[in-house]
Design an enzyme around this catalytic site. Structure first.
Site, PDB file in Angstrom:
ATOM      1  N   ALA A 159       0.826  -1.209   0.000  1.00 53.74           N
ATOM      2  CA  ALA A 159       0.000   0.000   0.000  1.00 53.74           C
ATOM      3  C   ALA A 159       0.862   1.262   0.000  1.00 53.74           C
ATOM      4  O   ALA A 159       0.619   2.193  -0.771  1.00 53.74           O
ATOM      5  CB  ALA A 159      -0.925  -0.012   1.222  1.00 53.74           C
ATOM      6  N   VAL A 224      15.180  -7.169  -2.135  1.00 56.25           N
ATOM      7  CA  VAL A 224      16.375  -6.433  -1.719  1.00 56.25           C
ATOM      8  C   VAL A 224      17.121  -7.252  -0.677  1.00 56.25           C
ATOM      9  O   VAL A 224      16.531  -7.800   0.257  1.00 56.25           O
ATOM     10  CB  VAL A 224      15.998  -5.053  -1.153  1.00 56.25           C
ATOM     11  CG1 VAL A 224      17.205  -4.371  -0.534  1.00 56.25           C
ATOM     12  CG2 VAL A 224      15.414  -4.177  -2.256  1.00 56.25           C
ATOM     13  N   CYS A 307      -2.001  -2.960  12.468  1.00 59.35           N
ATOM     14  CA  CYS A 307      -3.385  -2.738  12.892  1.00 59.35           C
ATOM     15  C   CYS A 307      -3.642  -3.318  14.267  1.00 59.35           C
ATOM     16  O   CYS A 307      -4.084  -4.458  14.425  1.00 59.35           O
ATOM     17  CB  CYS A 307      -4.379  -3.313  11.885  1.00 59.35           C
ATOM     18  SG  CYS A 307      -6.078  -2.815  12.272  1.00 59.35           S
ATOM     19  N   LYS A 452       0.280   1.327  12.833  1.00 54.35           N
ATOM     20  CA  LYS A 452       0.740   0.757  11.565  1.00 54.35           C
ATOM     21  C   LYS A 452      -0.483   0.240  10.800  1.00 54.35           C
ATOM     22  O   LYS A 452      -0.848  -0.940  10.887  1.00 54.35           O
ATOM     23  CB  LYS A 452       1.755  -0.346  11.828  1.00 54.35           C
ATOM     24  CG  LYS A 452       3.030   0.178  12.493  1.00 54.35           C
ATOM     25  CD  LYS A 452       4.053  -0.909  12.715  1.00 54.35           C
ATOM     26  CE  LYS A 452       5.279  -0.383  13.461  1.00 54.35           C
ATOM     27  NZ  LYS A 452       6.020   0.635  12.727  1.00 54.35           N
ATOM     28  N   ALA A 454      -3.113   0.872   7.018  1.00 52.58           N
ATOM     29  CA  ALA A 454      -3.184   1.410   5.650  1.00 52.58           C
ATOM     30  C   ALA A 454      -3.600   2.869   5.660  1.00 52.58           C
ATOM     31  O   ALA A 454      -3.180   3.659   4.801  1.00 52.58           O
ATOM     32  CB  ALA A 454      -4.157   0.578   4.820  1.00 52.58           C
ATOM     33  N   CYS A 487      -8.405   3.075  12.812  1.00 49.46           N
ATOM     34  CA  CYS A 487      -8.678   1.662  13.075  1.00 49.46           C
ATOM     35  C   CYS A 487     -10.190   1.478  13.181  1.00 49.46           C
ATOM     36  O   CYS A 487     -10.784   1.778  14.220  1.00 49.46           O
ATOM     37  CB  CYS A 487      -7.994   1.224  14.367  1.00 49.46           C
ATOM     38  SG  CYS A 487      -8.157  -0.544  14.679  1.00 49.46           S
TER      39      CYS A 487
END
Length: 556
Positions: A159, A224, A307, A452, A454, A487
């Site tokens: 996201a 990575v 979340c 944490k 979206a 949330c």
């Protein structure tokens, strides 16, 4: 399945699923090698699941994991030794097949010419130039020799990464941007809570990565391995090198399933589930429907996690289903939370406590899940006592919904970008790295104190986009992030407590209280979660449309 022949008796493939094993056995394979560590992705079955399915299919199975881009010479030797001992043909897999191919290349380096290795890998679809350079240079990877260079390189196609790329292009069309991500699928992870209660189908939450990346952005389908910030370079899986002018880092979190003893062996069976995995959210709904009596335990690990409300969202929606089915009084629900409070912003707790009481949920604070015995259906917790000591308590369960401990990805924690705790060290307002001025970070792997979610990434992406372009001299002023997070706490099917807040737990409602009072359960907030937020995500946030998300600017 995407199985590619690589050498005599050996094929490689990207991640396989437990349901693939019967077909793999039918295709004639006799052994499986897993080269991917658990916890790299939310759509990744654990090795224990693969091992059970392989053994049921009559296949020998072995675990030889390697971090992406960090295959060692010793692992190459181990792979060669293991391969020589196994019945053929063998299928080796990792996330994309690259690590398995790298191990084979290192094992074959003393037996085949470099050209033979390159050709075999190319025919299987893998570029081994970086590995060949490493073999030729005795383990050294020359970062001066770059495979590619871009004005802006974004690590992570979740996201945060897609939204940042879209916001950059909205401000500077034609900007040279590359996204580095090995995944084939982009997931709308906030939807998995609703999959776990039967509202959404899992497939509704998944789009192909190719269709999600903005038009004109280069997609480097790789992982990575390491950072060389003093040289403006990142080292990819296969020892390839990509250079940048500006770097944006947003790789998400690592779900640490191994952090709970016995969990990997029982997850997905014996009544043990988690909405934090794509393929297990439907199993949650199956368990909820099947449970008619007994004990259901829902866990929450120490912060930080993705979340923070998700553990109790699953609990409330399960309890609501049992209430509607007339069996709630036959089910003992327990919430075992490693933290000391139900929710970190006090204003939302009274509404949540009304549901805790209505559903008859037993709250256990200071309880951290440490081990699970699936066949015995027991879960053991480390419980904090009033005097500061801890004791182990074992509880029986019929259903166990687990939220695993979560950490930054391995390649972040081992990098010069990380702070002492392993998170990317960034300024909480500008999201710029505190040491490397041409590096920004957002999303779950940063060390900012915001939730944490979206929703946080939706607000962070425009800030990073502006500040990156300002650093390139294309814009003026400095954008600032206020720590916004949201949330939507699904307290019952059809109602949500819409928690919205900034740094320090300050309330930050997006709507007037006469429309949605976030401190109370709301039908309109449910409609927002179910009907509006998914298209807002796919067609708004990921397309650079910053509705209610444009950042405030300050003069430099």
């Amino acid at each position: 399945m995407d199985i590619r022949p690589l050498a005599a008796g050996l094929s490689v493939s990207p991640q396989i699923l437990p349901t693939d094993l019967p077909a793999i056995a039918e295709a004639g394979f006799r052994a499986i090698i897993c080269n991917r560590p658990d916890g790299e992705g939310a759509d990744q079955p654990l090795f224990a699941e693969i091992a059970r399915a392989a053994q049921d299919a009559g296949l020998e199975v072995h675990y030889l994991p390697a971090e992406s881009g960090k295959v060692t010479d010793e692992q190459g030797v181990a792979f060669g030794t293991l391969l020589a001992s196994l019945p053929k043909p063998v299928l080796a897999y990792c996330r994309t097949g690259m690590r398995s191919t790298t191990m084979w290349a290192l094992a074959a380096s003393g037996q085949q010419t470099l050209r033979q290795i390159i050709v075999a890998a190319q025919e299987a679809g893998f570029d081994m130039k970086g590995v060949v350079r490493r073999i030729a240079n005795h383990g050294r990877t020359p970062v001066e020799v770059a495979e590619a260079e871009h004005a802006v390189v974004i690590i992570g196609g979740g996201a945060a990464g897609i939204a940042t790329a879209a916001s950059l292009l909205a401000r500077s069309p034609g900007l040279d941007i590359a996204i580095i991500d090995p995944a084939d699928v982009h997931y709308y992870q906030p939807g998995w809570t609703l999959v776990g209660c039967g509202v959404f189908n899992a497939a509704e939450t998944a789009h192909t990565m190719a269709s999600t990346i903005p038009h004109g952005v280069h997609w480097i389908k790789s992982a990575v391995a390491a950072f060389e910030p003093e040289r403006n370079a990142v080292i990819l899986d296969g020892c390839r090198v990509v250079k940048y002018q500006q770097l944006v880092v947003c790789p998400g979190l690592k779900l640490n399933w191994q952090g709970i003893e016995g969990l990997p062996e029982t997850l997905g069976r014996n009544g043990v589930t988690s909405n934090y995995l794509y393929h297990l959210a439907p199993y949650t709904w199956q368990l909820v429907q099947d449970l008619r009596k007994g004990r259901a335990i829902f866990t929450q690990p120490p912060m930080p996690i993705k979340c923070a409300g998700a553990p109790q969202k699953a609990m409330y929606l399960s309890a609501d289903h049992w209430k509607r089915s007339g069996v709630l009084d036959q089910i003992n629900i327990e919430f075992c939370n490693a933290g000391a409070v139900l929710f970190g912003v006090a204003e939302y707790v009274p509404a949540l406590m009304e549901y805790i009481t209505a559903y008859g949920i037993d709250l256990h604070f200071g309880n951290t899940l440490t081990s699970v015995d699936g066949p015995a259906k027991t879960a053991t917790f480390s419980c904090a006592k009033a005097d500061g000591s801890k004791q182990l308590v074992t509880r029986q369960f019929d259903m166990l919904h687990v939220v695993p401990p979560q950490i930054a990805p391995d390649f972040i924690r081992a990098s010069p970008l990380a702070d002492a705790a392993g998170w990317i060290d960034i300024d909480p307002a500008t999201l710029r790295h505190k040491t490397w001025v041409n590096i920004h970070a957002l999303g779950d792997a940063g060390n900012t104190s915001n939730a944490k979610t979206a929703a946080a990434a939706r607000k962070q992406a425009p800030v990073v986009a502006h500040n990156v372009l300002a650093a390139m001299g294309k814009l003026t002023g400095s954008a600032s992030y206020d720590g916004y997070g949201s949330c939507p706490l699904t307290v019952e099917r059809g109602k949500i407590v819409l928690a919205e807040f900034t740094y320090g737990g300050k309330l930050a409602p997006s709507f007037p209280s006469w429309l949605i009072d976030g401190t109370k359960p709301s039908r309109l907030a449910w409609l927002l979660k179910e009907r509006i937020l998914p298209p807002l995500y796919w067609k708004g946030m990921l397309k650079g449309r910053e509705w209610m998300a444009r950042p405030e600017l300050a003069d430099l």
